[in-house]
Design an enzyme around this catalytic site. Structure first.
Site, PDB file in Angstrom:
ATOM      1  CG  HIS A   1       2.660  -4.352  -3.497  1.00  0.00           C
ATOM      2  ND1 HIS A   1       3.281  -3.317  -2.825  1.00  0.00           N
ATOM      3  CD2 HIS A   1       1.436  -4.496  -2.920  1.00  0.00           C
ATOM      4  CE1 HIS A   1       2.471  -2.867  -1.882  1.00  0.00           C
ATOM      5  NE2 HIS A   1       1.344  -3.556  -1.921  1.00  0.00           N
TER       6      HIS A   1
ATOM      7  CG  ASP B   1      -3.135  -4.212  -2.783  1.00  0.00           C
ATOM      8  OD1 ASP B   1      -1.964  -4.460  -2.456  1.00  0.00           O
ATOM      9  OD2 ASP B   1      -3.739  -3.172  -2.428  1.00  0.00           O
TER      10      ASP B   1
ATOM     11  CG  HIS C   1       0.085   0.306  -4.036  1.00  0.00           C
ATOM     12  ND1 HIS C   1      -0.620  -0.620  -4.774  1.00  0.00           N
ATOM     13  CD2 HIS C   1       0.007  -0.127  -2.747  1.00  0.00           C
ATOM     14  CE1 HIS C   1      -1.099  -1.560  -3.991  1.00  0.00           C
ATOM     15  NE2 HIS C   1      -0.726  -1.294  -2.751  1.00  0.00           N
TER      16      HIS C   1
ATOM     17  NE  ARG D   1       2.080   5.059   4.877  1.00  0.00           N
ATOM     18  CZ  ARG D   1       1.114   5.782   4.325  1.00  0.00           C
ATOM     19  NH1 ARG D   1       1.110   7.100   4.521  1.00  0.00           N
ATOM     20  NH2 ARG D   1       0.164   5.220   3.598  1.00  0.00           N
TER      21      ARG D   1
END
Length: 330
Positions: A206, A208, A263, A273
């Protein structure tokens, strides 16, 4: 760094994106904010990648560690307790489901609304409880630091582009009505992958929507960006630095000169993570269009004028991987 164990996210099949990078990409731009030519380096990075790492950013390590610790405490709660604060719509606690249009990922997250200069308690009921006092304090201090860092970076971009006033970008995200948000992500180890040396989609590809995203994560890999030729590369984690994404809104303001980077994040079988992302967005009624100052002689605008509110409505109706800017192109 504490690792969360025994994740209780439902075990479901999630696709592994094709062409998974096998090694870290060494070409990610690194910008030292303390050097005199950082503005030129920022512009080059935004034009080529739409993504870069900043060092000497001035954000205290203790503040970063404090918020990460508080986030881990929340994500370590039982699944039943966490789900009291969801589903995210759009704010609150979310697990696996990302938005309302069918996107899923191997993650859980908190999406928090920023009200003026602090986190809005209305975006997560947990923050209203006495036990969340330390969490609230860490969140508000972190948001204040992120606003300052985002503003500094945006003003350096304007300086590098040689446009005035220097706050032409930063004033948008520093406005009292700025529609900015903070997202805390947890990608737990996926038991289905243990022993397979594989990965799974944590968050699908996607861009941002906002002007700028400021990302900090722990030392676990997973973040990948797409280069101009469509090649996906893996980003070496760095818990001491911040990674900056150019968002769709900044791509519009620069008439495509700055690239909104696509990304994604991969989860794995063994490591947890945790990431914290500040999204600097404009006020709801802010009108977005290429800045005349950045249009060369005879250069045509690539986008029609639209408001941030219009664009956000479009984003909420789309899938993660959709090209949301397409319908605003001239």
């Amino acid at each position: 760094m504490a690792v969360l164990t025994k994740p209780s996210l439902e075990q479901v099949y999630l696709p592994t994106p094709p062409h998974r990078p096998r090694s870290y990409f060494s070409g990610i731009p690194v910008v030292d904010l303390s050097v005199t030519d950082s503005d030129a380096l920022l512009v080059n990075a935004c034009e080529e990648f739409g993504f870069f790492k900043v060092t000497n950013h001035g954000v205290p390590k203790e503040l970063i560690a404090r918020l990460e610790e508080e986030a881990i405490k929340f994500f370590s709660l039982s699944q039943m307790e966490k789900e009291r604060y969801g589903p995210a719509n759009p704010f609150g606690y979310g697990s696996r489901t990302i938005g309302g249009n069918g996107d899923v990922g191997w993650l859980e997250y908190l999406l928090l609304e920023i009200n003026s200069e602090s986190i809005s308690h209305s975006s997560l009921d947990f923050l209203k409880e006495p036990r969340a006092r330390s969490f609230c304090s860490a969140l508000n201090e972190y948001v204040e630091s992120m606003r300052k860092l985002a503003s500094e970076v945006l003003e350096l971009m304007a300086k590098g582009l040689r446009i005035e006033p220097r706050n032409i970008f930063s004033k948008v995200v520093m406005d009292e009505e700025s529609d900015s948000v903070l997202r805390l992500n947890h990608y737990p180890p996926c038991p289905l992958l243990q022993g397979l040396n594989g990965s799974m989609t944590g968050l699908g590809e996607h861009t941002d929507p906002q002007l700028i995203s400021v990302l900090r994560s722990n030392n676990t890999s997973g973040l990948e960006i797409s280069l101009r030729d469509g090649t996906w590369v893996s980003v070496l984690p760095d818990a001491e630095s911040f990674f900056i994404n150019v968002g769709d809104s900044l791509q519009v303001l620069t008439n495509g000169r700055f690239r909104s980077v696509k990304h994604r994040v991969a989860a794995n079988g063994y490591e947890s993570r945790v990431s914290m992302v500040y999204f600097g967005g404009p006020p709801s009624g802010e009108r977005l269009a290429p800045l005349p100052l950045l249009l060369g002689e005879g250069e045509q605008s690539m986008y029609r004028e639209f408001t941030w509110c219009e664009y956000k409505r479009c984003a909420y109706k789309s899938r993660l991987s959709d090209n949301r800017l397409q319908q605003f192109e001239m």
